[in-house]
Design an enzyme around this catalytic site. Structure first.
Site, short mmCIF file in Angstrom:
data_model
loop_
_atom_site.label_atom_id
_atom_site.label_comp_id
_atom_site.label_asym_id
_atom_site.label_seq_id
_atom_site.Cartn_x
_atom_site.Cartn_y
_atom_site.Cartn_z
N LYS A 49 80.59 -24.16 10.01
CA LYS A 49 80.45 -23.50 8.70
C LYS A 49 80.92 -24.44 7.59
O LYS A 49 80.30 -24.53 6.53
CB LYS A 49 81.23 -22.18 8.70
CG LYS A 49 80.53 -21.12 9.53
CD LYS A 49 81.39 -19.89 9.82
CE LYS A 49 80.66 -19.04 10.87
NZ LYS A 49 81.44 -17.91 11.36
N GLN A 93 87.12 -15.38 10.76
CA GLN A 93 86.45 -15.69 12.03
C GLN A 93 86.93 -14.73 13.12
O GLN A 93 88.13 -14.59 13.33
CB GLN A 93 86.74 -17.16 12.41
CG GLN A 93 86.01 -17.63 13.64
CD GLN A 93 84.49 -17.66 13.45
OE1 GLN A 93 83.99 -18.15 12.44
NE2 GLN A 93 83.76 -17.12 14.42
N ASP A 116 79.91 -11.83 5.36
CA ASP A 116 79.48 -11.57 6.74
C ASP A 116 78.75 -10.23 6.83
O ASP A 116 78.07 -9.97 7.82
CB ASP A 116 80.71 -11.52 7.67
CG ASP A 116 80.79 -12.74 8.57
OD1 ASP A 116 79.77 -13.42 8.73
OD2 ASP A 116 81.89 -12.98 9.13
#
Ligand code: NDP
Length: 286
Positions: A49, A93, A116
């Protein structure tokens, strides 16, 4: 023989579009990424990322917290990032260590920065067709279909899997595209015949190479969301496979995504797109 949907190519087109928009408009865009603990796979995902951010001209702030971090201190960090107007997106994460309640953490992220798309606000917005961030993997599947010229309107779409991050948002997105949607899961009866109805079969079942040609109508479009690591010494040098038995299905489908190089690369590309959208207008990835 099926046409291969090239996720690597399509994802790099999207990353390039994001990069060009940021450059042309002189935007200042920042993604905050929080990693708790030292799970090696999570570290690789965070590294990828960061690399994608660098390519696109997005500033990435990485917060690496120890595995024994308390939920309280993680929530405090998220609160600070929510208030920091220079931060456009916040990504935690997953998975998180057991002492931390994942849902509380996701809910603590400001929906305007939930790139997300996992929060209740984002999922709810998707369900009612309102603006909001869409989970990156299913949003990536829609882009693969659109950019391959595959019509969705009026088509029979069967999705195998009903997880909150793939199956359910995928169903909502296919509805938004006016497909007729069936969601199959572990309690579905006659799974093969249900799948054989599909013009577009989207497989997110989490079982290596489960779907063979017996699940696929002649000429169907097959999208494989699954990713599984393989022992190359036992698999002709292959290190990854999907939920679909590619070699068996390829001759029955009209279009198919490979693993690797299909859905996988789209997830990070759509994350970049979500971060850009957040910086531009407070969010709507599609
Ligand atoms: P989950 O394990 O959360 O969900 C799997 C779904 O498949 C469940 O709804 C389950 O049903 C259903 N299922 C399991 N076994 C069967 C069966 N035998 N027959 C029918 N349905 C079944 O997985 P995810 O949605 O998180 O991920 C799915 C796959 O996609 C995985 O391989 C994962 O690695 C991959 N993935 C890839 C991403 C990418 O970037 N490309 C991102 C996210 C995931 P039930 O609900 O009844 O238990």
């Amino acid at each position: 023989m099926a046409k291969i949907i090239d996720g690597k190519k399509i994802s790099s087109e999207i990353r390039e579009e994001v990069r060009e928009t940021i450059e042309k408009q002189g935007l200042s865009v920042t993604l905050a990424v929080i990693l708790v603990g030292d799970d090696p796979a999570s570290r690789v995902y965070v590294g990828n990322k960061k690399k994608a951010c660098e390519y696109c001209g997005i500033r990435s702030l990485t917060f690496e917290l120890k595995a024994d971090t308390t939920e309280q201190s993680l929530l405090e960090l998220i609160r600070r990032l929510n208030e920091d107007s220079s931060v456009n997106g916040i990504l935690v994460q997953l998975p998180l260590p057991p002492q931390i309640h994942t849902e509380s953490v996701i809910e603590a992220i400001d929906p305007k920065k939930d790139v997300d798309g996992f929060s209740r606000a984002s999922v709810g917005a998707l369900s009612i067709g309102a603006k909001g961030f869409v989970s990156c993997t299913p949003a990536g599947v829609i882009q693969l279909l659109k950019r391959s010229g595959i019509e969705m309107e009026g088509k029979e779409c069967v999705i195998i899997g009903r997880s909150n991050i793939v199956g359910k948002p995928m169903a909502m997105l296919m509805l938004r595209e006016n497909a007729t949607v069936t969601v199959a899961h572990s309690r579905t009866k006659e799974l093969k015949s249900v799948c054989k109805r599909a013009d577009i079969l989207i497989v997110a079942v989490g079982k290596p190479r489960m779907v063979n040609h017996e699940y696929v109508k002649e000429g169907a479009v097959v999208i494989d969301v699954g990713i599984h690591r393989l022992d190359p010494s036992e698999n002709n040098g292959k290190t990854l496979c999907g939920d679909v038995d590619f070699e068996d299905v390829e001759s029955h489908a009209s279009f198919i995504t490979p693993v690797p190089g299909g859905v996988g690369p789209m997830t990070i590309a759509m994350l970049m797109k979500n971060v850009l959208e957040s910086a531009m207008e407070g969010g709507n990835a599609l």
